[in-house]
Design a protein around this motif. Sequence first.
Motif, PDB file in Angstrom:
ATOM      1  N   ARG A 172       0.848  -1.178   0.000  1.00 10.66           N
ATOM      2  CA  ARG A 172       0.000   0.000   0.000  1.00 10.66           C
ATOM      3  C   ARG A 172       0.889   1.236   0.000  1.00 10.66           C
ATOM      4  N   PRO A 173       1.283   1.687  -1.171  1.00 17.31           N
ATOM      5  CA  PRO A 173       2.236   2.799  -1.255  1.00 17.31           C
ATOM      6  C   PRO A 173       1.683   4.105  -0.703  1.00 17.31           C
ATOM      7  N   GLU A 174       0.384   4.216  -0.580  1.00 18.75           N
ATOM      8  CA  GLU A 174      -0.163   5.511  -0.154  1.00 18.75           C
ATOM      9  C   GLU A 174       0.155   5.797   1.318  1.00 18.75           C
ATOM     10  N   ARG A 175       0.570   4.751   2.048  1.00 21.88           N
ATOM     11  CA  ARG A 175       0.889   4.989   3.459  1.00 21.88           C
ATOM     12  C   ARG A 175       2.321   5.495   3.648  1.00 21.88           C
ATOM     13  N   LYS A 176       3.041   5.547   2.549  1.00 21.43           N
ATOM     14  CA  LYS A 176       4.456   5.847   2.667  1.00 21.43           C
ATOM     15  C   LYS A 176       4.729   7.219   3.286  1.00 21.43           C
ATOM     16  N   GLY A 177       3.979   8.215   2.851  1.00 16.74           N
ATOM     17  CA  GLY A 177       4.186   9.548   3.390  1.00 16.74           C
ATOM     18  C   GLY A 177       3.967   9.603   4.887  1.00 16.74           C
ATOM     19  N   VAL A 178       2.876   8.979   5.337  1.00 12.25           N
ATOM     20  CA  VAL A 178       2.582   8.945   6.762  1.00 12.25           C
ATOM     21  C   VAL A 178       3.689   8.231   7.520  1.00 12.25           C
ATOM     22  N   ALA A 179       4.166   7.131   6.936  1.00 15.35           N
ATOM     23  CA  ALA A 179       5.217   6.366   7.600  1.00 15.35           C
ATOM     24  C   ALA A 179       6.458   7.221   7.807  1.00 15.35           C
ATOM     25  N   TYR A 180       6.823   7.999   6.794  1.00 10.75           N
ATOM     26  CA  TYR A 180       7.994   8.855   6.941  1.00 10.75           C
ATOM     27  C   TYR A 180       7.827   9.831   8.094  1.00 10.75           C
ATOM     28  N   GLN A 181       6.623  10.385   8.179  1.00  9.40           N
ATOM     29  CA  GLN A 181       6.377  11.332   9.264  1.00  9.40           C
ATOM     30  C   GLN A 181       6.519  10.650  10.625  1.00  9.40           C
ATOM     31  N   GLU A 182       5.978   9.450  10.737  1.00 10.04           N
ATOM     32  CA  GLU A 182       6.074   8.734  12.004  1.00 10.04           C
ATOM     33  C   GLU A 182       7.522   8.379  12.323  1.00 10.04           C
ATOM     34  N   HIS A 183       8.261   7.972  11.296  1.00  8.24           N
ATOM     35  CA  HIS A 183       9.681   7.680  11.512  1.00  8.24           C
ATOM     36  C   HIS A 183      10.392   8.917  12.052  1.00  8.24           C
ATOM     37  N   TRP A 184      10.047  10.052  11.495  1.00  7.53           N
ATOM     38  CA  TRP A 184      10.699  11.293  11.897  1.00  7.53           C
ATOM     39  C   TRP A 184      10.377  11.610  13.356  1.00  7.53           C
ATOM     40  N   GLN A 185       9.137  11.398  13.731  1.00  5.22           N
ATOM     41  CA  GLN A 185       8.745  11.648  15.121  1.00  5.22           C
ATOM     42  C   GLN A 185       9.495  10.727  16.075  1.00  5.22           C
ATOM     43  N   ILE A 186       9.624   9.471  15.683  1.00  7.21           N
ATOM     44  CA  ILE A 186      10.357   8.529  16.528  1.00  7.21           C
ATOM     45  C   ILE A 186      11.795   8.989  16.712  1.00  7.21           C
ATOM     46  N   LEU A 187      12.419   9.368  15.616  1.00  4.95           N
ATOM     47  CA  LEU A 187      13.809   9.799  15.693  1.00  4.95           C
ATOM     48  C   LEU A 187      13.955  11.047  16.540  1.00  4.95           C
ATOM     49  N   ARG A 188      12.958  11.916  16.476  1.00  4.03           N
ATOM     50  CA  ARG A 188      13.022  13.127  17.285  1.00  4.03           C
ATOM     51  C   ARG A 188      12.955  12.773  18.764  1.00  4.03           C
ATOM     52  N   ALA A 189      12.116  11.810  19.093  1.00  2.00           N
ATOM     53  CA  ALA A 189      12.045  11.363  20.492  1.00  2.00           C
ATOM     54  C   ALA A 189      13.381  10.771  20.931  1.00  2.00           C
ATOM     55  N   ILE A 190      14.013  10.049  20.026  1.00  2.00           N
ATOM     56  CA  ILE A 190      15.316   9.472  20.362  1.00  2.00           C
ATOM     57  C   ILE A 190      16.346  10.574  20.570  1.00  2.00           C
ATOM     58  N   ARG A 191      16.263  11.605  19.718  1.00  2.00           N
ATOM     59  CA  ARG A 191      17.235  12.693  19.828  1.00  2.00           C
ATOM     60  C   ARG A 191      17.107  13.404  21.169  1.00  2.00           C
ATOM     61  N   SER A 192      15.877  13.473  21.658  1.00  2.00           N
ATOM     62  CA  SER A 192      15.685  14.110  22.973  1.00  2.00           C
ATOM     63  C   SER A 192      15.849  13.099  24.103  1.00  2.00           C
TER      64      SER A 192
END
Lengths: 245, 245
Positions: A172-192
């Motif tokens: 389901r390629p349409e979820r790709k954009g959302v997935a990127y955003q979630e990945h980014w949020q996770i990484l931000r939590a890790i950074r903090s």
Amino acid sequence: MDGREDDDSARSLGEALFRDILALIHSGGIAPGATLGEATLARQFGVSRGPVREAIRRLQGIGLVTREPFARARIALLDRTAVDDLFDMRVALEGRACALAATRMDDHAITTLLAALERARRRDLGDPDVPPDDFDFHLLLIDHARSPRISAALGGDLYPLLRLYRRWSGARPERKGVAYQEHWQILRAIRSRDADLARSLMEQHIEKARANLMTALDASPTSQPVPAARLPAAPAASSLPAGPA
Amino acid sequence: MDGREDDDSARSLGEALFRDILALIHSGGIAPGATLGEATLARQFGVSRGPVREAIRRLQGIGLVTREPFARARIALLDRTAVDDLFDMRVALEGRACALAATRMDDHAITTLLAALERARRRDLGDPDVPPDDFDFHLLLIDHARSPRISAALGGDLYPLLRLYRRWSGARPERKGVAYQEHWQILRAIRSRDADLARSLMEQHIEKARANLMTALDASPTSQPVPAARLPAAPAASSLPAGPA
DNA sequence: TTTGCCTTAAGTGTTGACAGTTTGTCGGAG
DNA sequence: CTCCGACAAACTGTCAACACTTAAGGCAAA
């Protein structure tokens, strides 16, 4: 036809066969529920039954293959129960791995991963279809957790299965954009350095993927209400002499 | 002497050998770090190399055995890193299992488990030493989580290893009373259907066990600073074609 | 026609033997 | 005395064949 493909990265035939059979199932060469006999596979790949046996044993270890003492091995059907089980395990492992990464990654690694994520996002969103997708956020993050056991369970066992399920149920390629955003949020939590938040976000992220796959599985024609894979070596509680405190 | 013990619960020799070798290591018949060759074991148990091979492969799957392509298998040394890794996995799996149990157990099962826990507590505290301890709270709880994959990973792979580590580092019966109290708290959280609390309590409980084992390992003479077990099938992130989203 | 047993075939579990690789050892050169 | 290379022993990887188990199909009896 001879499906044997030389993969010199595996030093033994058993290892190579494991990948080859996995690829064979992945490509649809063997249907789910089909029975695969050792002798047949041995002839097909042009090797003896020994390596085939090892490969099947390992497939069985993953839970991709159902097998009773003297019965021939069947590749497991994928019903909702099996997917649920798979994702229960995945949530457990990746959630923990994410928390570990939040503790163990150094700033440089986080920055690098962040940059790579952004680069991949631009590339993938540039041409939305047919993305090579050799950048895998999850695998990289797991590596950074530095837990060999979790890495092995995830990368060696669970992910091949997941690829299979996704393949069968359709991507389901349409979820790709959302997935990127979630990945980014996770990484931000890790950074903090917020391990709890990172884990929670990862768990939610995976839960979404689970729901996604579930709906796709319901719509897929290959979903069948058949008894799920019986996993090996799951002794009953009473049959074990003693356990950890 | 012929160490072969007939265990008819295992239908194949490989399965029986897996347990036998595990028991052999457990009983100290093979020292950690010792090299175990297929032919030697085959002679020792009076079988051919085939089943021995399967058993060793499965030992390797657990992470108890280190093996490189053509080198002979060594049983893994247990240093701090390996214990840490083991417990990382255990925290992940049992934490999740506990949360699942809080959701999936019915009231009757909770009541029964509570009663069994109390009964076992009284019995064990009655005569503090030499408890048979065939009541295992963790195993029972995991069963109630109804996740075959997690049950298999925990009961089939992790727990045998844990028993080994505990054996080598020495048991600590004085923690038993505390453990019972923590078990009771966990069950109470489950009874109130607080999955997050139950998981948190379980994680803390296991963390205590980890710390416990660590100190015991430091004091133990068998702890050696040797490279830990290299786990099988943990491909590097870049070597995998694609991963889950 | 249906049910039960028996025969037969397919397939797994196991074995012993052969080929390639690694490791330890012995001898000699520096 | 140390280091290097070749030889040899041991071991793993692989193979083909044998023994045993299971399941399916046919045949006979009710």
